[in-house]
Scaffold this motif. Structure first.
Motif, PDB file in Angstrom:
ATOM      1  N   ASN A 109       0.840  -1.198   0.000  1.00 18.88           N
ATOM      2  CA  ASN A 109       0.000   0.000   0.000  1.00 18.88           C
ATOM      3  C   ASN A 109       0.877   1.251   0.000  1.00 18.88           C
ATOM      4  O   ASN A 109       0.646   2.213   0.742  1.00 18.88           O
ATOM      5  CB  ASN A 109      -0.947   0.001   1.208  1.00 18.88           C
ATOM      6  CG  ASN A 109      -2.100   0.979   1.056  1.00 18.88           C
ATOM      7  OD1 ASN A 109      -2.563   1.230  -0.055  1.00 18.88           O
ATOM      8  ND2 ASN A 109      -2.557   1.546   2.166  1.00 18.88           N
ATOM      9  N   PRO A 122       2.559   4.663  -1.251  1.00 18.91           N
ATOM     10  CA  PRO A 122       2.205   5.844  -2.064  1.00 18.91           C
ATOM     11  C   PRO A 122       3.114   5.950  -3.283  1.00 18.91           C
ATOM     12  O   PRO A 122       4.259   5.492  -3.274  1.00 18.91           O
ATOM     13  CB  PRO A 122       2.421   7.026  -1.108  1.00 18.91           C
ATOM     14  CG  PRO A 122       2.438   6.421   0.262  1.00 18.91           C
ATOM     15  CD  PRO A 122       2.964   5.037   0.115  1.00 18.91           C
ATOM     16  N   THR A 156       4.765   8.449  -4.585  1.00 19.49           N
ATOM     17  CA  THR A 156       6.033   9.166  -4.386  1.00 19.49           C
ATOM     18  C   THR A 156       7.094   8.260  -3.769  1.00 19.49           C
ATOM     19  O   THR A 156       8.261   8.274  -4.167  1.00 19.49           O
ATOM     20  CB  THR A 156       5.818  10.397  -3.490  1.00 19.49           C
ATOM     21  OG1 THR A 156       5.135   9.994  -2.287  1.00 19.49           O
ATOM     22  CG2 THR A 156       4.988  11.445  -4.206  1.00 19.49           C
ATOM     23  N   LYS A 158       1.542  15.426 -12.875  1.00 16.07           N
ATOM     24  CA  LYS A 158       0.276  15.770 -12.228  1.00 16.07           C
ATOM     25  C   LYS A 158       0.345  15.393 -10.748  1.00 16.07           C
ATOM     26  O   LYS A 158       0.525  14.226 -10.409  1.00 16.07           O
ATOM     27  CB  LYS A 158      -0.880  15.048 -12.902  1.00 16.07           C
ATOM     28  CG  LYS A 158      -1.054  15.379 -14.386  1.00 16.07           C
ATOM     29  CD  LYS A 158      -2.189  14.560 -14.996  1.00 16.07           C
ATOM     30  CE  LYS A 158      -2.351  14.863 -16.481  1.00 16.07           C
ATOM     31  NZ  LYS A 158      -3.440  14.049 -17.100  1.00 16.07           N
ATOM     32  N   THR A 159       0.180  16.352  -9.875  1.00 21.52           N
ATOM     33  CA  THR A 159       0.289  16.086  -8.432  1.00 21.52           C
ATOM     34  C   THR A 159      -0.808  15.153  -7.930  1.00 21.52           C
ATOM     35  O   THR A 159      -0.603  14.443  -6.946  1.00 21.52           O
ATOM     36  CB  THR A 159       0.229  17.412  -7.649  1.00 21.52           C
ATOM     37  OG1 THR A 159      -0.972  18.109  -7.995  1.00 21.52           O
ATOM     38  CG2 THR A 159       1.435  18.286  -7.970  1.00 21.52           C
ATOM     39  N   GLU A 160      -1.960  15.123  -8.592  1.00 22.70           N
ATOM     40  CA  GLU A 160      -3.031  14.239  -8.142  1.00 22.70           C
ATOM     41  C   GLU A 160      -2.687  12.766  -8.282  1.00 22.70           C
ATOM     42  O   GLU A 160      -3.306  11.904  -7.648  1.00 22.70           O
ATOM     43  CB  GLU A 160      -4.337  14.546  -8.906  1.00 22.70           C
ATOM     44  CG  GLU A 160      -4.257  14.384 -10.409  1.00 22.70           C
ATOM     45  CD  GLU A 160      -3.934  15.695 -11.109  1.00 22.70           C
ATOM     46  OE1 GLU A 160      -4.318  15.831 -12.288  1.00 22.70           O
ATOM     47  OE2 GLU A 160      -3.323  16.571 -10.467  1.00 22.70           O
ATOM     48  N   ASN A 178      -0.165  11.426  -7.096  1.00 24.18           N
ATOM     49  CA  ASN A 178       0.472  11.002  -5.848  1.00 24.18           C
ATOM     50  C   ASN A 178      -0.509  10.353  -4.883  1.00 24.18           C
ATOM     51  O   ASN A 178      -0.100   9.787  -3.865  1.00 24.18           O
ATOM     52  CB  ASN A 178       1.144  12.206  -5.165  1.00 24.18           C
ATOM     53  CG  ASN A 178       2.322  12.729  -5.969  1.00 24.18           C
ATOM     54  OD1 ASN A 178       2.998  11.965  -6.663  1.00 24.18           O
ATOM     55  ND2 ASN A 178       2.561  14.037  -5.906  1.00 24.18           N
ATOM     56  N   ASN A 179      -1.797  10.439  -5.186  1.00 20.86           N
ATOM     57  CA  ASN A 179      -2.807   9.811  -4.332  1.00 20.86           C
ATOM     58  C   ASN A 179      -2.899   8.300  -4.549  1.00 20.86           C
ATOM     59  O   ASN A 179      -3.559   7.602  -3.781  1.00 20.86           O
ATOM     60  CB  ASN A 179      -4.187  10.442  -4.590  1.00 20.86           C
ATOM     61  CG  ASN A 179      -4.217  11.914  -4.197  1.00 20.86           C
ATOM     62  OD1 ASN A 179      -3.578  12.315  -3.231  1.00 20.86           O
ATOM     63  ND2 ASN A 179      -4.953  12.728  -4.953  1.00 20.86           N
ATOM     64  N   ASN A 180      -2.222   7.798  -5.575  1.00 21.12           N
ATOM     65  CA  ASN A 180      -2.245   6.367  -5.870  1.00 21.12           C
ATOM     66  C   ASN A 180      -1.328   5.595  -4.928  1.00 21.12           C
ATOM     67  O   ASN A 180      -0.243   6.071  -4.566  1.00 21.12           O
ATOM     68  CB  ASN A 180      -1.815   6.110  -7.320  1.00 21.12           C
ATOM     69  CG  ASN A 180      -2.846   6.588  -8.325  1.00 21.12           C
ATOM     70  OD1 ASN A 180      -3.883   5.947  -8.526  1.00 21.12           O
ATOM     71  ND2 ASN A 180      -2.568   7.731  -8.948  1.00 21.12           N
ATOM     72  N   HIS A 181      -1.776   4.374  -4.545  1.00 17.26           N
ATOM     73  CA  HIS A 181      -0.989   3.475  -3.703  1.00 17.26           C
ATOM     74  C   HIS A 181      -0.852   2.134  -4.410  1.00 17.26           C
ATOM     75  O   HIS A 181      -1.743   1.724  -5.176  1.00 17.26           O
ATOM     76  CB  HIS A 181      -1.662   3.284  -2.338  1.00 17.26           C
ATOM     77  CG  HIS A 181      -1.634   4.513  -1.489  1.00 17.26           C
ATOM     78  ND1 HIS A 181      -2.334   5.658  -1.794  1.00 17.26           N
ATOM     79  CD2 HIS A 181      -0.967   4.772  -0.313  1.00 17.26           C
ATOM     80  CE1 HIS A 181      -2.122   6.570  -0.868  1.00 17.26           C
ATOM     81  NE2 HIS A 181      -1.293   6.067   0.039  1.00 17.26           N
ATOM     82  N   SER A 241      -3.437   1.664 -12.252  1.00 22.75           N
ATOM     83  CA  SER A 241      -3.870   3.024 -11.909  1.00 22.75           C
ATOM     84  C   SER A 241      -3.971   3.965 -13.107  1.00 22.75           C
ATOM     85  O   SER A 241      -4.123   5.169 -12.923  1.00 22.75           O
ATOM     86  CB  SER A 241      -2.912   3.633 -10.881  1.00 22.75           C
ATOM     87  OG  SER A 241      -2.868   2.859  -9.710  1.00 22.75           O
TER      88      SER A 241
END
Length: 339
Positions: free
Chosen positions: A267, A269, A271, A289-291, A293-296, A317
């Motif tokens: 799980n 992140p 980054t 795209k900074t959004e 970074n919400n992916n795990h 993703s």
């Protein structure tokens, strides 16, 4: 002292063989210390005798034959030599350079017994290495890391310096603390435990993951030295730029996977996942795209190429990636854009 060369060699053999006493013993002892040349000659003969293991085979070789060997002359054998003796002599020849070095080191250590040379181990990009320290402590260094340590530990502490990432299995010694000094005025203090440290000088973050035992993370805030204690299963992240501290529970599987040649996401992140891949494959990632970074991500990779892992990102993703053509032809790392 001016003695014939042959007599000196014979006396030195008897001296090292323990057959000189009284005035003869004192006389040869003074001769050895009389000049640098005398000391070197005595050390040369001692190293040869040590390599031949005089105490074991002296009964089969008389003093005159030993002198002839030192002078490099051939000896005609009138008797058969047992295979055991041949093995002893062969071993003496093979190990003579090593024994000579050991004798020299012993002499130097006697002269500088309070001094220890500083050693340094450095790993190249994308590579790891393993080593043991003088106290038996096991260390595994990750990509682009440097460990500095003394050739022997003296005093009340066992102190090393780490720049980069390393996994430590510290030999237990309650009387001598083990200290890992890291960038930005920080350090890890232990007595015997297993832990991972990531402290690259170009990053403000220092990450410590403890798997066994107990450690203390020290850092400097203003003029004050502060310490945070960690228990097994804890991961500490310290930001040296703002002195922010964060502590998490972790199994350590993902953080320590690199030392076994694996990349394991739990799980994780994006980054952090890209940071792990950057060290493993020596690449730089640029997230457009900074959004994203919400992916795990969760998964285990061993022999897969970087492209295969990034393909997994695409499927799970819908993240896309591409190699960048950088204008700097001297760029050491490949550049990959995540978009």
């Amino acid at each position: 002292m001016n003695k014939p060369q042959n007599n000196i060699e014979e006396q030195l053999i008897k001296y090292y063989d323990g057959k000189l006493t009284g005035a003869e013993y004192e006389e040869i002892k003074l001769w050895i210390t009389a000049s640098k040349e005398n000391h070197q000659q005595a050390r040369r003969i001692y190293s040869i005798l040590l390599a031949m293991d005089v105490q074991q085979i002296h009964k089969k070789i008389d003093t005159e034959k030993a002198l002839e060997k030192i002078r490099g002359k051939k000896i005609l054998q009138k008797r058969k030599i047992s295979w055991q003796e041949w093995l002893q002599r062969a071993a003496a020849i093979l190990f003579l350079p090593l024994i000579g070095l050991l004798v020299w080191q012993q002499n130097e250590l006697q002269i500088n017994k309070h001094e220890a040379a500083m050693l340094e181990v450095h790993t190249t990009p994308g590579m790891t290495t393993r080593l043991k320290l003088p106290d038996g402590t096991f260390v595994c260094l990750n990509s682009e890391s440097t460990l500095s340590y003394p050739s022997k530990f003296t005093g009340e502490t066992r102190s090393v310096h780490l720049s980069g990432e390393g996994y430590f299995e510290v030999t237990k010694d309650k009387s001598h603390r083990f200290i890992v000094n890291t960038p930005n005025h920080s350090a890890i203090e232990v007595y015997g435990t297993c832990f991972n440290i990531e402290a690259y000088p170009e990053s403000p973050n220092i990450t410590t993951t403890l798997t066994e035992g107990k450690i203390g993370f020290r850092y400097k805030k203003g003029k004050t030295i502060k310490q945070v204690l960690l228990n097994p299963g804890q991961k500490l992240i310290y930001n040296a730029s703002n002195h922010d501290l964060s502590c998490y529970q972790t199994s350590g599987t993902s953080e320590l996977s690199w030392k076994d040649g694996k990349v394991i996401f739990e799980n994780t992140p994006l980054t952090e996942a890209l940071h792990m891949l950057s060290k493993r494959f020596n690449v730089d990632f640029h997230v457009k795209k900074t959004e994203l970074n919400n992916n795990h991500f969760t998964g285990t990779f061993t022999t897969q190429r970087l492209e295969e892992i990034l393909k997994y990102f695409e499927i799970s993703s819908h993240i896309r990636w591409r190699y960048l053509n950088t204008p700097n032809i001297n760029q050491e790392k490949m550049q990959i854009e995540i978009y």
